[in-house]
Design an enzyme around this catalytic site. Structure first.
Site, mmCIF file in Angstrom:
data_model
loop_
_atom_site.group_PDB
_atom_site.id
_atom_site.type_symbol
_atom_site.label_atom_id
_atom_site.label_comp_id
_atom_site.label_asym_id
_atom_site.label_seq_id
_atom_site.Cartn_x
_atom_site.Cartn_y
_atom_site.Cartn_z
ATOM 1 N N GLU A 59 16.093 -3.856 79.324
ATOM 2 C CA GLU A 59 16.156 -2.399 79.144
ATOM 3 C C GLU A 59 14.782 -1.751 79.300
ATOM 4 O OE1 GLU A 59 17.401 -1.235 75.196
ATOM 5 O OE2 GLU A 59 17.401 0.904 75.692
ATOM 6 N N ASP A 75 23.914 3.860 72.052
ATOM 7 C CA ASP A 75 22.646 3.687 71.336
ATOM 8 C C ASP A 75 22.120 5.035 70.859
ATOM 9 O OD1 ASP A 75 20.272 2.889 70.300
ATOM 10 O OD2 ASP A 75 19.316 2.371 72.204
ATOM 11 N N LYS A 111 12.038 1.588 79.622
ATOM 12 C CA LYS A 111 11.770 2.797 78.853
ATOM 13 C C LYS A 111 10.586 3.514 79.484
ATOM 14 C CE LYS A 111 11.455 4.281 74.080
ATOM 15 N NZ LYS A 111 11.665 3.938 72.688
ATOM 16 N N ASP A 156 17.829 10.230 70.648
ATOM 17 C CA ASP A 156 18.954 9.443 70.142
ATOM 18 C C ASP A 156 19.906 10.246 69.262
ATOM 19 O OD1 ASP A 156 18.549 6.674 71.239
ATOM 20 O OD2 ASP A 156 16.605 6.924 70.278
ATOM 21 N N HIS A 162 23.096 1.857 77.836
ATOM 22 C CA HIS A 162 23.005 2.372 76.472
ATOM 23 C C HIS A 162 23.211 3.858 76.615
ATOM 24 C CE1 HIS A 162 20.486 -0.716 73.975
ATOM 25 N NE2 HIS A 162 21.700 -1.138 74.254
ATOM 26 N N ASP A 176 13.584 11.335 74.039
ATOM 27 C CA ASP A 176 14.432 10.203 73.655
ATOM 28 C C ASP A 176 14.827 10.299 72.180
ATOM 29 O OD1 ASP A 176 15.656 7.698 73.753
ATOM 30 O OD2 ASP A 176 13.798 6.640 73.268
ATOM 31 N N TRP A 182 14.843 -5.506 74.837
ATOM 32 C CA TRP A 182 14.015 -4.298 74.893
ATOM 33 C C TRP A 182 12.781 -4.550 74.042
ATOM 34 C CZ3 TRP A 182 12.705 -1.110 70.650
ATOM 35 C CH2 TRP A 182 11.791 -0.099 71.012
ATOM 36 N N ASP A 239 19.145 2.998 79.592
ATOM 37 C CA ASP A 239 19.392 3.808 78.400
ATOM 38 C C ASP A 239 19.215 5.261 78.836
ATOM 39 O OD1 ASP A 239 18.675 5.441 76.071
ATOM 40 O OD2 ASP A 239 18.667 3.578 74.932
ATOM 41 N N HIS A 266 15.954 7.098 78.290
ATOM 42 C CA HIS A 266 14.691 6.458 78.662
ATOM 43 C C HIS A 266 14.155 6.840 80.019
ATOM 44 C CE1 HIS A 266 15.145 2.973 75.561
ATOM 45 N NE2 HIS A 266 15.243 4.174 75.039
HETATM 46 C C1 RNT Z 1 14.715 1.864 71.995
HETATM 47 C C2 RNT Z 1 15.828 1.261 72.757
HETATM 48 C C3 RNT Z 1 16.566 0.160 72.067
HETATM 49 C C4 RNT Z 1 16.826 0.458 70.592
HETATM 50 C C5 RNT Z 1 17.820 -0.478 69.933
HETATM 51 C C6 RNT Z 1 17.727 -0.424 68.462
HETATM 52 O O1 RNT Z 1 14.183 2.957 72.586
HETATM 53 O O2 RNT Z 1 16.714 2.242 73.163
HETATM 54 O O3 RNT Z 1 17.727 -0.131 72.740
HETATM 55 O O4 RNT Z 1 17.288 1.752 70.397
HETATM 56 O O5 RNT Z 1 17.698 -1.731 70.450
HETATM 57 ZN ZN ZN Z 2 18.552 1.598 74.078
#
Ligand code: RNT
Ligand code: ZN
Length: 415
Positions: A223, A322, A225, A293, A283, A291, A182, A256, A259
């Site tokens: 990955e 994640d 985004k 988290d 993720h 986003d 990523w 993810d 994302h």
């Molecule tokens: C960031 C991505 C990525 C990170 C990690 C730390 O937006 O989601 O995967 O969160 O690699």
């Molecule tokens: Zn991620």
């Protein structure tokens, strides 16, 4: 056999659902637990701020400050989560001996030897991620897509180091390692040329993967985004970019769940992608309006994702979490998210999936609706408790007492 489980088992049996089979299958879904929840994505290889358009917020006490603390916290968390799982590391978690240090483009397997020893002790596998953020050569917001050939070359070397390290993990631990790429690269404001950074990035990836790696040992995942903080208008590694790059180069996409646009359903993407790829990597995260988290809750998004994971089966999904919340006890954040992911998987297994699929095919949508809704109040919690009991971990919220005790005796001593 516990009474509640016995009665749940009988009820499910009457609906044609085998709880024993579900308990068995749940063990086949290892989840890669992200090390970075334990220290707010700080890592050990350098001082300085977290960059790359991601952010942790909150200042709950007890953050792990060094490898020993992080390992102890991970071990504590895993002891409260049923089943055998994996740990997901970032390159920034390299561990150097006193007086030793290597920049990201010179990382070696030996800098991760303590992690391998830790994984061997716990009998678990390790996954890995190059770290293209929190580094001076990422300060411009561009790494592998940089206009500067020297910056690009640095990150190309970094990625190659990481491939070697992932191979080392797989060889030592006897289980393939996922290596997830990523990059934060993007632009704050409307690009003048959306194609150019992507062309540069594509060539950098081509250059990296011109050097072979052992496909039996490493699953490379990429990955996508949609935006990052300070990079709101444009992301080089978009979903379409990676979907096509992965298809052409025999790699795996990683979705993810934070994302995508807020109303986009990640679950819906999984079966589409599996028609064209061997596996899909995930993720799982919880985006609250963006986003963000947040720690996984057992919400509709998670249950929907779990439903598709279960239909796909354990061999087709690389499952990782994640999120990084610094406003709550970090060990609790891990345990809760991991347990919620597993609960969601179990609940999905205990739905009459075969029957529902037949009803859909037959066009009986009223019954689909009714059965889906009725399934929601079936006693899957009793089956979950049985899973925890058999795994020898605390049932229900009893795990939290152990986290509180750990907070008092261990975390509280950290400044
Ligand atoms: C960031 C991505 C990525 C990170 C990690 C730390 O937006 O989601 O995967 O969160 O690699
Ligand atoms: Zn991620």
């Amino acid at each position: 056999m516990n009474d509640r489980y016995a009665s749940a088992k009988a009820l499910y049996q009457s609906l044609g659902i085998d709880t024993e089979a579900a308990l068995e299958t749940l063990q086949k879904f290892p989840i890669s637990m992200h090390c970075w929840q334990g220290d707010d994505v700080n890592g050990f290889d350098r001082e300085g701020a977290l960059t790359g358009g991601i952010q942790t917020t909150g200042n709950y006490p007890g953050r792990a400050r060094n490898p020993e603390e992080l390992m102890a916290d991970i071990e504590k968390a895993l002891s409260l989560i049923p089943g055998k799982h994996r740990v997901n590391l970032h390159a920034s978690y390299a561990i150097f001996q006193p007086g030793q240090w290597a920049d990201r483009d010179a990382l070696l397997p030996e800098h991760f030897a303590p992690w391998v020893a830790f994984a061997k002790k716990l009998g678990i596998g390790l996954d890995f991620n190059p770290t293209y953020f929190s580094h001076p050569l990422a300060a411009s917001g561009r790494t592998l897509s940089s206009e500067d050939p020297e910056v690009r070359a640095f990150w190309i070397r970094h990625t190659r180091c990481c491939l070697r390290i992932a191979e080392y993990f797989a060889r030592e631990l006897g289980t393939p390692s996922a290596l997830n790429i990523w990059i934060p690269d993007g632009l704050k404001d409307t690009p003048a040329d959306r194609g150019r950074p992507r062309r540069i990035y594509k060539e950098a990836l081509d250059e990296i993967f011109a050097t072979p790696y052992d496909h039996a040992l490493v699953n490379v995942t990429i990955e996508s985004k949609v935006f990052g903080i300070g990079l709101e208008s444009y992301t080089v590694g978009s979903h379409e970019f990676y979907l096509n790059y992965a298809a052409k180069n025999n790699m795996l996409c990683l979705l993810d769940s934070g994302h995508f646009h807020p109303t986009e359903n990640i679950a819906d993407k999984i079966p589409s992608m599996l028609l064209f790829a061997d596996k899909v990597a995930l993720h799982v995260s919880r985006p609250v309006r963006w986003d963000s988290d947040h720690v996984l809750r057992l919400d509709d998004m998670l249950r929907d994702i779990a439903h598709e994971i279960v239909l796909a089966g354990p061999d087709r999904i690389l499952l990782a979490l994640d999120y990084f919340d610094a406003s709550v006890n970090r060990v609790a954040a891990w345990v809760l998210g991991m347990r919620n992911m597993q609960k969601a998987l179990l609940a999905a297994m205990l739905e009459p999936n075969q029957r529902l699929s037949e009803l859909q095919a037959a066009g009986d949508f009223t019954q689909v609706l009714v059965l889906q809704e009725e399934s929601k109040s079936l006693p899957y919690g009793d089956v979950w408790d049985e899973y925890c009991r058999r795994a020898g971990v605390p049932e229900r919220a009893a795990w939290f007492d152990e986290v509180l005790a750990y907070e008092k005796t261990v975390l509280a001593a950290r400044s």
